[in-house]
Design a protein around this motif. Structure first.
Motif, PDB file in Angstrom:
ATOM      1  N   GLY A   1       0.781  -1.234   0.000  1.00 54.28           N
ATOM      2  CA  GLY A   1       0.000   0.000   0.000  1.00 54.28           C
ATOM      3  C   GLY A   1       0.812   1.283   0.000  1.00 54.28           C
ATOM      4  N   GLN A   2       2.152   1.189   0.062  1.00 57.36           N
ATOM      5  CA  GLN A   2       2.989   2.389   0.064  1.00 57.36           C
ATOM      6  C   GLN A   2       4.078   2.240  -0.996  1.00 57.36           C
ATOM      7  OE1 GLN A   2       1.819   4.732   1.469  1.00 57.36           O
ATOM      8  NE2 GLN A   2       0.783   4.156   3.368  1.00 57.36           N
ATOM      9  N   ASP A   3       3.652   2.004  -2.230  1.00 49.94           N
ATOM     10  CA  ASP A   3       4.593   1.702  -3.309  1.00 49.94           C
ATOM     11  C   ASP A   3       5.512   2.877  -3.619  1.00 49.94           C
ATOM     12  OD1 ASP A   3       3.491  -0.798  -3.491  1.00 49.94           O
ATOM     13  OD2 ASP A   3       2.165  -0.310  -5.160  1.00 49.94           O
ATOM     14  N   ASP A   4       4.995   4.119  -3.590  1.00 45.89           N
ATOM     15  CA  ASP A   4       5.832   5.276  -3.896  1.00 45.89           C
ATOM     16  C   ASP A   4       6.950   5.431  -2.864  1.00 45.89           C
ATOM     17  OD1 ASP A   4       4.357   5.859  -6.119  1.00 45.89           O
ATOM     18  OD2 ASP A   4       3.275   7.551  -5.238  1.00 45.89           O
ATOM     19  N   MET A   5       6.608   5.249  -1.599  1.00 43.03           N
ATOM     20  CA  MET A   5       7.606   5.379  -0.550  1.00 43.03           C
ATOM     21  C   MET A   5       8.676   4.300  -0.696  1.00 43.03           C
ATOM     22  SD  MET A   5       7.136   5.819   3.588  1.00 43.03           S
ATOM     23  CE  MET A   5       5.777   4.666   3.646  1.00 43.03           C
ATOM     24  N   LYS A   6       8.279   3.084  -0.983  1.00 42.66           N
ATOM     25  CA  LYS A   6       9.233   1.998  -1.156  1.00 42.66           C
ATOM     26  C   LYS A   6      10.122   2.249  -2.372  1.00 42.66           C
ATOM     27  CE  LYS A   6       7.741  -2.237  -0.628  1.00 42.66           C
ATOM     28  NZ  LYS A   6       6.886  -3.431  -0.803  1.00 42.66           N
ATOM     29  N   GLN A   7       9.527   2.731  -3.458  1.00 44.92           N
ATOM     30  CA  GLN A   7      10.325   3.017  -4.646  1.00 44.92           C
ATOM     31  C   GLN A   7      11.356   4.101  -4.364  1.00 44.92           C
ATOM     32  OE1 GLN A   7       8.428   4.974  -7.972  1.00 44.92           O
ATOM     33  NE2 GLN A   7       9.769   3.989  -9.458  1.00 44.92           N
ATOM     34  N   ALA A   8      10.959   5.146  -3.650  1.00 45.55           N
ATOM     35  CA  ALA A   8      11.889   6.226  -3.324  1.00 45.55           C
ATOM     36  C   ALA A   8      13.063   5.705  -2.494  1.00 45.55           C
ATOM     37  CB  ALA A   8      11.156   7.339  -2.575  1.00 45.55           C
ATOM     38  N   MET A   9      12.789   4.808  -1.543  1.00 47.45           N
ATOM     39  CA  MET A   9      13.850   4.242  -0.711  1.00 47.45           C
ATOM     40  C   MET A   9      14.808   3.394  -1.547  1.00 47.45           C
ATOM     41  SD  MET A   9      13.298   5.413   2.307  1.00 47.45           S
ATOM     42  CE  MET A   9      11.964   6.112   3.302  1.00 47.45           C
TER      43      MET A   9
END
Length: 342
Positions: free
Chosen positions: A12-20
């Motif tokens: 549910g937090q794909d953008d945050m994971k991608q940024a990391m």
């Protein structure tokens, strides 16, 4: 040892994971700022990333864990001069991910004189701080928008130079302090100073999921983890190893990813269209797109790589327009549609 919730099990937090993952692939991007509601997994993602990252090679016994191949970026306390014809003894350690609490004093952050040793042995000895511990890793600040101004100024200086300088109590110490700055905060509790916000390469907004099935899955996974952390982590071990290998391969591939002039023009046209000040926006957008391509196994930056991270690379760099009530993300998406039809 406490087991962190697996990075790959977070949903549910794909953008945050991608940024990391982008920041882990290319630390030079400048860090990640995460704004969002309480309880949306901001800290969980950071701790999961810490457990996921591959180990780093260091000069053994160096308190700043210098890179044996670091050259001029090595510390002067025992690593640099050991290079003169003599290879330093090396070892491996987990990639450092250091939490910086809001109440941290300046001495704890930058380091200070070891008073106990000074009083008992009469020796001046430098006790490294959080910046030394975070060198070649990640420095995480929760509620960074509430950080004291003098610590913000300090972080800006170190982030710009990659070096921590301590001049106090008769001590004069310089040591490398190159880290990826990860910040999180709730915008309702206060805004972040523009000077510090601009230092973050990527910015992500996270929200509480409004999809019933997704919320149920989040709760289910967290409940399973809380009941038996070891068993839950074991089930994710194969996927964790796959993503770890993906990061390692992307780092090796990164320098060879081609960036054609068409990609540079794409980035500049978008930044001009949305009114980004300076050139840091273009530079970050290009570096992030190159990292995205490397993670995907591609050899060249394409338009879809740039489009996929344009919002998180530029949203925090836009000027506020009082006549336009749409959010910065919408403005960027609208500009991309107008310029490129995407």
């Amino acid at each position: 040892m406490r087991i962190a919730f697996p990075f790959t099990a977070i949903v549910g937090q794909d953008d945050m994971k991608q940024a990391m993952l982008i920041a882990a692939t290319d630390p030079g991007i400048g860090g990640v700022m995460v704004f969002g509601d309480r309880g949306t997994g901001k800290s969980t993602v950071v701790r999961g990333l810490a457990a996921l990252l591959p180990p780093i090679e260091t000069v053994k016994a160096c308190q700043y864990h210098c890179d044996p191949k670091g050259g001029s970026s090595m510390c002067a306390t025992g690593c640099t001069h050991r290079q003169d014809g003599v290879l330093p003894e090396t070892g491996q350690m987990a990639t450092p991910v250091v939490d910086m609490p809001l109440g941290a004093t300046e001495d704890r952050v930058v380091g200070a004189l070891d008073l106990e040793r000074a009083l008992t042995q009469g020796e001046k000895h430098f006790e490294p701080g959080l910046l030394a511990r975070a060198n070649r890793g990640f420095l995480y600040i929760d509620e960074v928008n509430l950080l004291d101004d003098h610590l913000v100024d300090l972080l800006l200086d170190v982030a710009a130079s990659g070096e921590n300088v301590v001049e106090r109590e008769g001590l004069s110490v310089r040591h490398p302090a190159r880290f990826v700055l990860i910040g999180s905060g709730n915008p309702e509790e206060g805004e972040l100073r523009p000077q510090l916000l601009d230092r973050f390469g990527l910015s992500v907004d996270v929200k509480t999921p409004d999809d019933l099935a997704l919320r149920v899955e989040v709760v289910r996974r967290r409940d399973r983890f809380d009941r038996d952390p070891a068993a839950f982590a074991a089930k994710q071990a194969e996927e964790e190893a796959r993503v770890r290998d993906q990061i390692v391969a992307a780092r090796q591939r990164l320098a060879n990813v081609e960036t054609p002039d068409s990609a540079l023009e794409w980035a500049s046209r978008l930044c001009m269209a949305v009114g980004v000040d300076g050139l840091r926006g273009e530079l970050t957008l290009i570096r992030a797109a190159r990292a995205v391509a490397a993670l995907a196994g591609d050899t060249k930056v394409e338009d879809h790589h740039l489009a996929s991270i344009a919002v998180m690379a530029l949203r925090h760099r836009l000027r506020r327009n009082p006549l336009d009530e749409t959010g910065s993300s919408t403005r960027i998406e609208r500009a991309m549609a107008d310029l490129f039809g995407s």
